[in-house]
Design a protein around this motif. Structure first.
Motif, PDB file in Angstrom:
ATOM      1  N   ALA A 265      -6.607   7.181  -1.383  1.00  0.00           N
ATOM      2  CA  ALA A 265      -6.019   5.970  -0.814  1.00  0.00           C
ATOM      3  C   ALA A 265      -5.754   6.149   0.682  1.00  0.00           C
ATOM      4  O   ALA A 265      -5.928   5.201   1.469  1.00  0.00           O
TER       5      ALA A 265
ATOM      6  N   GLU B 279      -7.910   4.437  -7.125  1.00  0.00           N
ATOM      7  CA  GLU B 279      -7.683   5.866  -6.909  1.00  0.00           C
ATOM      8  C   GLU B 279      -6.504   6.363  -7.739  1.00  0.00           C
ATOM      9  O   GLU B 279      -6.493   7.499  -8.210  1.00  0.00           O
TER      10      GLU B 279
ATOM     11  N   LEU C 250       0.820  -1.209   0.000  1.00  0.00           N
ATOM     12  CA  LEU C 250       0.000   0.000   0.000  1.00  0.00           C
ATOM     13  C   LEU C 250       0.856   1.262   0.000  1.00  0.00           C
ATOM     14  O   LEU C 250       0.343   2.362  -0.175  1.00  0.00           O
TER      15      LEU C 250
ATOM     16  N   LEU D  82       0.836   4.076  -2.780  1.00  0.00           N
ATOM     17  CA  LEU D  82      -0.393   4.819  -3.038  1.00  0.00           C
ATOM     18  C   LEU D  82      -0.645   5.929  -2.026  1.00  0.00           C
ATOM     19  O   LEU D  82      -1.671   6.603  -2.095  1.00  0.00           O
TER      20      LEU D  82
ATOM     21  N   ALA E 163      -7.848   0.825  -3.370  1.00  0.00           N
ATOM     22  CA  ALA E 163      -7.020   2.036  -3.405  1.00  0.00           C
ATOM     23  C   ALA E 163      -6.319   2.199  -4.741  1.00  0.00           C
ATOM     24  O   ALA E 163      -6.050   3.324  -5.176  1.00  0.00           O
TER      25      ALA E 163
END
Length: 515
Positions: free
Chosen positions: A196, A250, A187, A190, A247
């Motif tokens: 996110a 996004e 993650l 992002l 996410a």
């Protein structure tokens, strides 16, 4: 009369042949074959072959030198451009605030002027054609505008590319991978996106732990497993993957909003079905996360109840692999859990049966790759029956809040749920998915048949893009994997399934071939 020489050759020039009866035969050497008795024949042939080889080598060397020269020229131009940009940056840094503002305003005026010329290019070109010809031919305004934009871009020191009308209007589909595509810190790439970050905060409040960092240390054993140990637990891995998948959209929204506007379909592989339902607006992010959280916990409990394992195999036909699974069962569960691409599968079942399958697959003729998955779990087999029943209860409680999908849904079970359809069938399909084989190859074939022509993989490690290369090489060229993780924080290679993109293309199926 001269004696007959048994070692003479009638092909010798000017040599008469005297037969026993006294007749003389004059040999015509014009069409005489090559003399096998004459060493000079082979020397001539060898010299001729050597000359041809030398000519080919010289031509290849000349072509290579020309290519090297072109590459050197291109490298020189790129370096000159980089140096020019660096010098402009240095000069810009020396300016005062007021001078910088004036420079920026000048660039803005130049950009506006260039855009004005681009907009007027078709009309200007048409007027010139009218003056030069009494009869005005048809004018492709799109081509004229593209040419004007390219010229203006060169003057501005930038490079642009144009899509054809067909490419610009292609139907977009979003692809969501399963949990085997996980990656540590996935993650992290992002976090510059506000959307996110909001999803991360929302999931942290609901889960009680950070989907980027994972839960707190569970026990001493987790400390020995290293920083990625928490991702080896299905109950943690699945919610984290779900957050990353949603996410990733996004990022697509930020970088290519036009592609998102053309999106008409979503498809998920196993866990990816839940993110697909979220993007199709069947349920909201929070409801999808709650479903994924329970799914992971139920699967974790099933894994703890009886040891399970999963195996990735590439290079064997489904029939051959099916026979191997049947031979390895011995009253246990062992079978093909996921059909990924032609001759590419995931198998799952009891750990002992899958271990036997590993050895037999390695010895099987034609097997190109076989690897145990570190994230052990027999999803899509009968070992998930109890988890499937409990998951169905939760999903049925959500049914009243579900909405008809806004986009076409291509589920792992091979079922397509058209946009606008009733969502009443979804709880049963998602619950049965835990026990039934996932058919990703069939989902992709259905999307291609329905006209999808541009694909975005929303998740780490590019596994679905690699599989797309084996299913349809043309569609692979139109598949983009969104970068969602930090390159320096990937998991160790031994913990990941095979990288399908690295397999030889000999396993690829022809586009449109039956699967």
């Amino acid at each position: 009369m001269a004696a007959w020489d048994p070692f003479s050759d009638p092909a010798d020039e000017g040599v008469p042949v005297t037969l026993k009866g006294g007749d003389i035969i004059k040999v015509d050497d014009g069409d005489a074959p090559l003399d096998p008795w004459d060493d000079g024949t082979f020397v001539a042939l060898a010299r001729e072959a050597a000359a041809e080889a030398a000519a080919r080598q010289a031509a290849a060397l000349e072509a290579w030198e020309a290519q090297q020269k072109l590459q050197a020229d291109e490298n020189r131009k790129q370096e000159e451009r980089r140096e020019r940009l660096r010098q402009e940056a240095r000069d810009f840094a020396k300016l005062s605030i007021e001078e910088r503002r004036e420079k920026l305003q000048e660039r803005q005026r130049y950009a506006e002027m260039a855009m004005e010329h681009i907009a007027n290019a078709p009309a200007v070109a048409a007027e010139r054609l009218r003056k030069s010809s009494s009869k005005l031919p048809e004018v492709d305004e799109l081509a004229l505008g593209s040419a004007a934009a390219s010229i203006a871009a060169v003057d501005m020191g930038i490079k642009i590319s144009f899509k054809s009308k067909a490419e610009a209007s292609r139907i977009v589909a979003l692809l969501f991978p399963d949990q085997s595509s996980r990656s540590l810190k996935m993650l992290k790439g992002l976090q510059e996106l506000p959307g996110a970050r909001r999803l991360r905060e929302q999931s942290r409040a609901l889960l009680g732990w950070d989907p980027l960092e994972g839960p707190q240390l569970l026990n001493v054993y987790e400390l020995l497993r290293g920083p990625e140990g928490w991702l080896e637990h299905t109950q943690f891995c699945q919610p984290a993957m779900y957050v990353v998948q949603v996410a990733a959209v996004e990022k697509l929204r930020d970088k290519r909003p036009g592609a998102l506007e053309r999106c008409r379909a979503v498809a998920g592989l196993s866990l990816g079905d839940y993110a697909a339902l979220t993007l199709a607006e069947v349920w909201d992010f929070e409801m999808g996360l709650r479903a994924v959280q329970l799914r992971g916990e139920l699967m974790e409990a099933a894994i703890a109840e009886q040891p399970q394992a999963a195996l990735a195999v590439a290079g064997l036909s489904e029939e051959h692999l099916g026979r191997l699974c049947e031979d390895c069962r011995e009253s246990e569960v062992c079978g093909v859990a996921q059909r990924l691409f032609p001759e590419g599968f995931l198998c799952a079942g009891h750990d002992t049966a899958v271990a036997r399958l590993l050895e037999r697959a390695r010895r099987a003729e034609g097997c190109k790759q076989v690897q145990m998955l570190k994230l052990a779990g027999a999803c899509h087999t009968q070992l998930m029956e109890a988890a499937s029943e409990q998951l169905l209860e939760l999903l049925q409680s959500f049914e009243g809040s579900m909405k008809p999908p806004r986009l076409d849904l291509y589920l792992s079970c091979g079922k397509k749920v058209a946009a606008g359809s009733s969502p009443s069938c979804l709880p049963r399909l998602l619950a049965q998915q835990l026990m039934n084989q996932a058919n990703w190859m069939g989902s992709v074939s259905s999307m291609l048949k329905d006209g999808c022509g541009e694909f975005y993989e929303c998740g780490p490690l590019n596994q679905l893009k690699g599989a797309m290369k084996r299913i349809d090489p043309v569609a692979h060229k139109a598949t983009i994997a969104l970068d969602v993780y930090s390159q320096d924080a990937q998991m160790k290679p031994g913990s990941l399934p095979p990288r399908w993109a690295d397999l030889p293309m000999a396993m690829s199926a022809e586009p449109g071939a039956p699967h």
